[in-house]
Write an enzyme that holds these catalytic residues in place. Sequence first.
Site, PDB file in Angstrom:
ATOM      1  N   ASN A  10       0.844  -1.203   0.000  1.00 33.63           N
ATOM      2  CA  ASN A  10       0.000   0.000   0.000  1.00 33.63           C
ATOM      3  C   ASN A  10       0.870   1.242   0.000  1.00 33.63           C
ATOM      4  O   ASN A  10       1.999   1.210   0.499  1.00 33.63           O
ATOM      5  CB  ASN A  10      -0.890   0.055   1.253  1.00 33.63           C
ATOM      6  CG  ASN A  10      -1.797  -1.136   1.397  1.00 33.63           C
ATOM      7  OD1 ASN A  10      -2.413  -1.582   0.440  1.00 33.63           O
ATOM      8  ND2 ASN A  10      -1.884  -1.671   2.612  1.00 33.63           N
ATOM      9  N   ALA A  41       4.746  -5.789   1.926  1.00 29.80           N
ATOM     10  CA  ALA A  41       5.912  -5.057   1.453  1.00 29.80           C
ATOM     11  C   ALA A  41       6.807  -4.640   2.614  1.00 29.80           C
ATOM     12  O   ALA A  41       8.045  -4.698   2.520  1.00 29.80           O
ATOM     13  CB  ALA A  41       5.467  -3.839   0.651  1.00 29.80           C
ATOM     14  N   LEU A 220       4.197  -7.920  22.140  1.00 30.80           N
ATOM     15  CA  LEU A 220       3.618  -7.170  23.254  1.00 30.80           C
ATOM     16  C   LEU A 220       4.011  -5.695  23.232  1.00 30.80           C
ATOM     17  O   LEU A 220       3.986  -5.032  24.269  1.00 30.80           O
ATOM     18  CB  LEU A 220       4.058  -7.794  24.585  1.00 30.80           C
ATOM     19  CG  LEU A 220       3.776  -9.283  24.772  1.00 30.80           C
ATOM     20  CD1 LEU A 220       4.387  -9.775  26.074  1.00 30.80           C
ATOM     21  CD2 LEU A 220       2.277  -9.560  24.744  1.00 30.80           C
ATOM     22  N   ALA A 222       5.863  -2.497  23.725  1.00 30.94           N
ATOM     23  CA  ALA A 222       6.996  -2.077  24.542  1.00 30.94           C
ATOM     24  C   ALA A 222       7.457  -3.146  25.533  1.00 30.94           C
ATOM     25  O   ALA A 222       8.561  -3.044  26.087  1.00 30.94           O
ATOM     26  CB  ALA A 222       6.642  -0.803  25.303  1.00 30.94           C
ATOM     27  N   GLY A 251       5.558  -3.833  14.030  1.00 22.72           N
ATOM     28  CA  GLY A 251       5.266  -5.266  14.017  1.00 22.72           C
ATOM     29  C   GLY A 251       5.764  -5.936  12.751  1.00 22.72           C
ATOM     30  O   GLY A 251       6.193  -7.103  12.771  1.00 22.72           O
ATOM     31  N   ASP A 252       5.732  -5.215  11.635  1.00 22.06           N
ATOM     32  CA  ASP A 252       6.234  -5.771  10.379  1.00 22.06           C
ATOM     33  C   ASP A 252       7.754  -5.887  10.397  1.00 22.06           C
ATOM     34  O   ASP A 252       8.319  -6.834   9.835  1.00 22.06           O
ATOM     35  CB  ASP A 252       5.781  -4.912   9.202  1.00 22.06           C
ATOM     36  CG  ASP A 252       4.277  -4.907   9.048  1.00 22.06           C
ATOM     37  OD1 ASP A 252       3.638  -5.921   9.380  1.00 22.06           O
ATOM     38  OD2 ASP A 252       3.726  -3.883   8.592  1.00 22.06           O
ATOM     39  N   GLY A 287       8.104   6.645  10.307  1.00 24.86           N
ATOM     40  CA  GLY A 287       7.703   5.903   9.129  1.00 24.86           C
ATOM     41  C   GLY A 287       7.743   4.408   9.356  1.00 24.86           C
ATOM     42  O   GLY A 287       8.113   3.919  10.423  1.00 24.86           O
TER      43      GLY A 287
END
Length: 302
Positions: A10, A41, A220, A222, A251-252, A287
């Site tokens: 995206n 991505a 989780l 932090a 997370g990615d 970002g």
Amino acid sequence: MGVVVVGSTNLDYLLDVAELPALGETVLATALTKQPGGKGANQAVAAARMGARVTFVGCVGNDDDGTLMLRQLRAEGIDTSEVEVLGAHSSGLAIVYVVRNGDNSIAVVPGANSQLSATRVRRVVSSRASRGSVVVVQQEIPADAVRAAVAAADEGGARVVLNAAPAGGPAHELLGLCDPLVVNESEAGHLVGGAVTDRAAALRAADELALRARSVVITLGADGAVWSDGHGATHVPAPAVHDVADTAGAGDAFVGVLATVLADGGGLGAAVEAGVLAGSYAVAHTGAQSSYPRREDLAIPA
């Protein structure tokens, strides 16, 4: 060995706001930034920056956004020959509200991502994934495509990393092939049928899910992550981040780095530790893809 990422791409529209708008409320953003994103991505870029040989499988529109996103993936050294460019659909996009403390709220318009077919996914994964490689899948693409990717990877002897995000989708029926299943607290709660709100609950949920999956990881934020391969859950703490810039895509970063360590032959514990470091690094920078570390940033040997 290589990493094959099957997933979404995206263009992220990041709006800096003092606070999230309430229902019916209008707020003024202080800045607008556009940058490549999408869970698939993002995870591909995170893996490539760690030195993995990455193939990305997905769809973009035949538009300026799609051109920009493909250019960015190629600049990271990612093989995009299996990305389909569709003239009848616009590229996916995400509207990301980023508040001052780094928290975010996201709405995604799938666009071309919704056209990723199970037939093409099965063909590509069957030809690209082999024993010892890692196939990474998320749930921002059609459910049939997720199923096809997981099944083809398992049949070819590849290791399946399923990031069951967003919650729902076909994860319930695919748990037995996941090694690991990767979820956050809310996604874990969806799968176990109860709230996962703290470390203790996450440890219990990891043990429960490890009875159904080959292994499981629950992130989780932090507080790091917990993981289990069926022999008891283990907590991996995160280093303190004193100035959180932006949590979008952290997370990615975790998933991409975890997949790279596994593809390098590392164990799940070492992969989770590296993923936690990557997520912590990412939240200290602005970002999604632009915030991801390289191997030397995490002091992980090549």
